[in-house]
Design an enzyme around this catalytic site. Structure first.
Site, PDB file in Angstrom:
ATOM      1  N   HIS A 102       0.839  -1.208   0.000  1.00 49.87           N
ATOM      2  CA  HIS A 102       0.000   0.000   0.000  1.00 49.87           C
ATOM      3  C   HIS A 102       0.873   1.256   0.000  1.00 49.87           C
ATOM      4  CE1 HIS A 102      -3.330  -2.564   2.001  1.00 49.87           C
ATOM      5  NE2 HIS A 102      -3.731  -2.282   0.782  1.00 49.87           N
ATOM      6  N   LYS A 111     -16.991  -6.769   6.046  1.00 53.88           N
ATOM      7  CA  LYS A 111     -15.939  -7.535   6.719  1.00 53.88           C
ATOM      8  C   LYS A 111     -15.779  -7.045   8.167  1.00 53.88           C
ATOM      9  CE  LYS A 111     -13.264  -7.065   2.484  1.00 53.88           C
ATOM     10  NZ  LYS A 111     -12.044  -6.438   1.990  1.00 53.88           N
ATOM     11  N   ARG A 152      -1.645  -6.498  -8.253  1.00 54.51           N
ATOM     12  CA  ARG A 152      -0.401  -7.219  -7.964  1.00 54.51           C
ATOM     13  C   ARG A 152      -0.140  -8.354  -8.927  1.00 54.51           C
ATOM     14  NH1 ARG A 152      -2.321  -8.751  -2.173  1.00 54.51           N
ATOM     15  NH2 ARG A 152      -4.137  -8.967  -3.549  1.00 54.51           N
ATOM     16  N   SER A 172      -3.052  -7.666   2.880  1.00 51.36           N
ATOM     17  CA  SER A 172      -3.503  -7.432   4.258  1.00 51.36           C
ATOM     18  C   SER A 172      -4.046  -8.722   4.851  1.00 51.36           C
ATOM     19  CB  SER A 172      -4.593  -6.357   4.288  1.00 51.36           C
ATOM     20  OG  SER A 172      -4.070  -5.120   3.887  1.00 51.36           O
TER      21      SER A 172
HETATM   22  O1  PNS Z   1      -9.265  -2.727   0.066  1.00 50.34           O
HETATM   23  P1  PNS Z   1     -10.527  -3.249  -0.562  1.00 50.34           P
HETATM   24  O2  PNS Z   1     -11.373  -3.938   0.480  1.00 50.34           O
HETATM   25  O3  PNS Z   1     -10.250  -4.115  -1.767  1.00 50.34           O
HETATM   26  O4  PNS Z   1     -11.339  -1.966  -1.098  1.00 50.34           O
HETATM   27  C1  PNS Z   1     -12.609  -2.119  -1.707  1.00 50.34           C
HETATM   28  C2  PNS Z   1     -13.278  -0.745  -1.940  1.00 50.34           C
HETATM   29  C3  PNS Z   1     -13.309   0.061  -0.656  1.00 50.34           C
HETATM   30  C4  PNS Z   1     -12.488   0.030  -2.982  1.00 50.34           C
HETATM   31  C5  PNS Z   1     -14.717  -1.000  -2.483  1.00 50.34           C
HETATM   32  O5  PNS Z   1     -15.364  -1.898  -1.633  1.00 50.34           O
HETATM   33  C6  PNS Z   1     -15.547   0.280  -2.568  1.00 50.34           C
HETATM   34  O6  PNS Z   1     -15.263   1.165  -3.335  1.00 50.34           O
HETATM   35  N1  PNS Z   1     -16.606   0.354  -1.739  1.00 50.34           N
HETATM   36  C7  PNS Z   1     -17.494   1.518  -1.688  1.00 50.34           C
HETATM   37  C8  PNS Z   1     -18.888   1.158  -2.174  1.00 50.34           C
HETATM   38  C9  PNS Z   1     -19.004   1.270  -3.687  1.00 50.34           C
HETATM   39  O7  PNS Z   1     -18.776   2.303  -4.267  1.00 50.34           O
HETATM   40  N2  PNS Z   1     -19.401   0.163  -4.338  1.00 50.34           N
HETATM   41  C10 PNS Z   1     -19.652   0.149  -5.784  1.00 50.34           C
HETATM   42  C11 PNS Z   1     -18.390  -0.104  -6.573  1.00 50.34           C
HETATM   43  S1  PNS Z   1     -18.173  -1.812  -6.767  1.00 50.34           S
END
Ligand code: PNS
Length: 169
Positions: free
Chosen positions: A21, A45, A94, A132
């Site tokens: 990150h 989660k 990645r 993570s």
């Molecule tokens: O680190 P992560 O858990 O892979 O991040 C995921 C994240 C936060 C980028 C994704 O869950 C997100 O953007 N959530 C906000 C809700 C949203 O906009 N959902 C629609 C897009 S799929």
């Protein structure tokens, strides 16, 4: 002549932030005037670290990188990006296993807002295996996390193993 600041959002759960990150934060910050590292508040989660801890870790690791802000968001990412005046979302890829999910996410976000572009960044090769999820697993089994997370994150993991024993500065 007025110049427009290029703002990008680097969203995620960051539970906890890893060296991968941090590498992406540094790469993203070089491409944009402002990179907002945006921590998702509500996730299905159950996190290992509280929102406050994760925000503190992110502030700690990004303090030395100019142009980086840490923030918390709720709801749809594209709506948050619009509120912040951002034109791009940065996501790390990645390996090929990440790509399918990331393309789905990027496609959905484009459907929701065609003016917000997703930029995929690859971390440096030595961080490509770090996640993570695996850091949490190692941490919960008492294994060493040095070389997987930034030094500023290590005390938070140590504190989780031995609450109260470690003083963070
Ligand atoms: O680190 P992560 O858990 O892979 O991040 C995921 C994240 C936060 C980028 C994704 O869950 C997100 O953007 N959530 C906000 C809700 C949203 O906009 N959902 C629609 C897009 S799929």
């Amino acid at each position: 002549m007025a110049t427009t600041r290029r703002i990008a959002i680097f969203p995620g759960s960051f539970d906890p932030p890893t060296l991968g990150h941090l590498d992406l934060i540094q790469r993203g910050a070089r491409l944009f005037d402002v990179l907002v590292v945006a921590l998702l508040r509500n996730t299905s989660k159950q996190p290992m670290f509280s929102l406050e801890e994760r925000a503190e870790m992110l502030r700690g690791i990004s303090a030395g990188t100019p142009g980086v802000e840490v923030d918390v968001f709720d709801g749809l990412l594209v709506e948050y990006a619009r509120r912040r005046g951002a034109t791009a979302v940065v996501r790390g890829v990645r390996n090929s296993a990440d790509l399918g999910y990331e393309l789905e996410l990027a496609g959905t976000n484009r459907h929701l807002d065609p003016f917000i572009e997703t930029i995929f960044l690859a971390p440096a090769g030595q961080y490509a295996h770090i996640s993570s999820t695996l850091v949490r697993e190692i941490a919960s089994l008492g294994g060493p996390v040095r070389g997987l997370v930034p030094p500023a994150v290590e005390p938070f993991i140590e504190d989780r193993r031995h609450p109260g024993r470690v003083t963070r500065v």
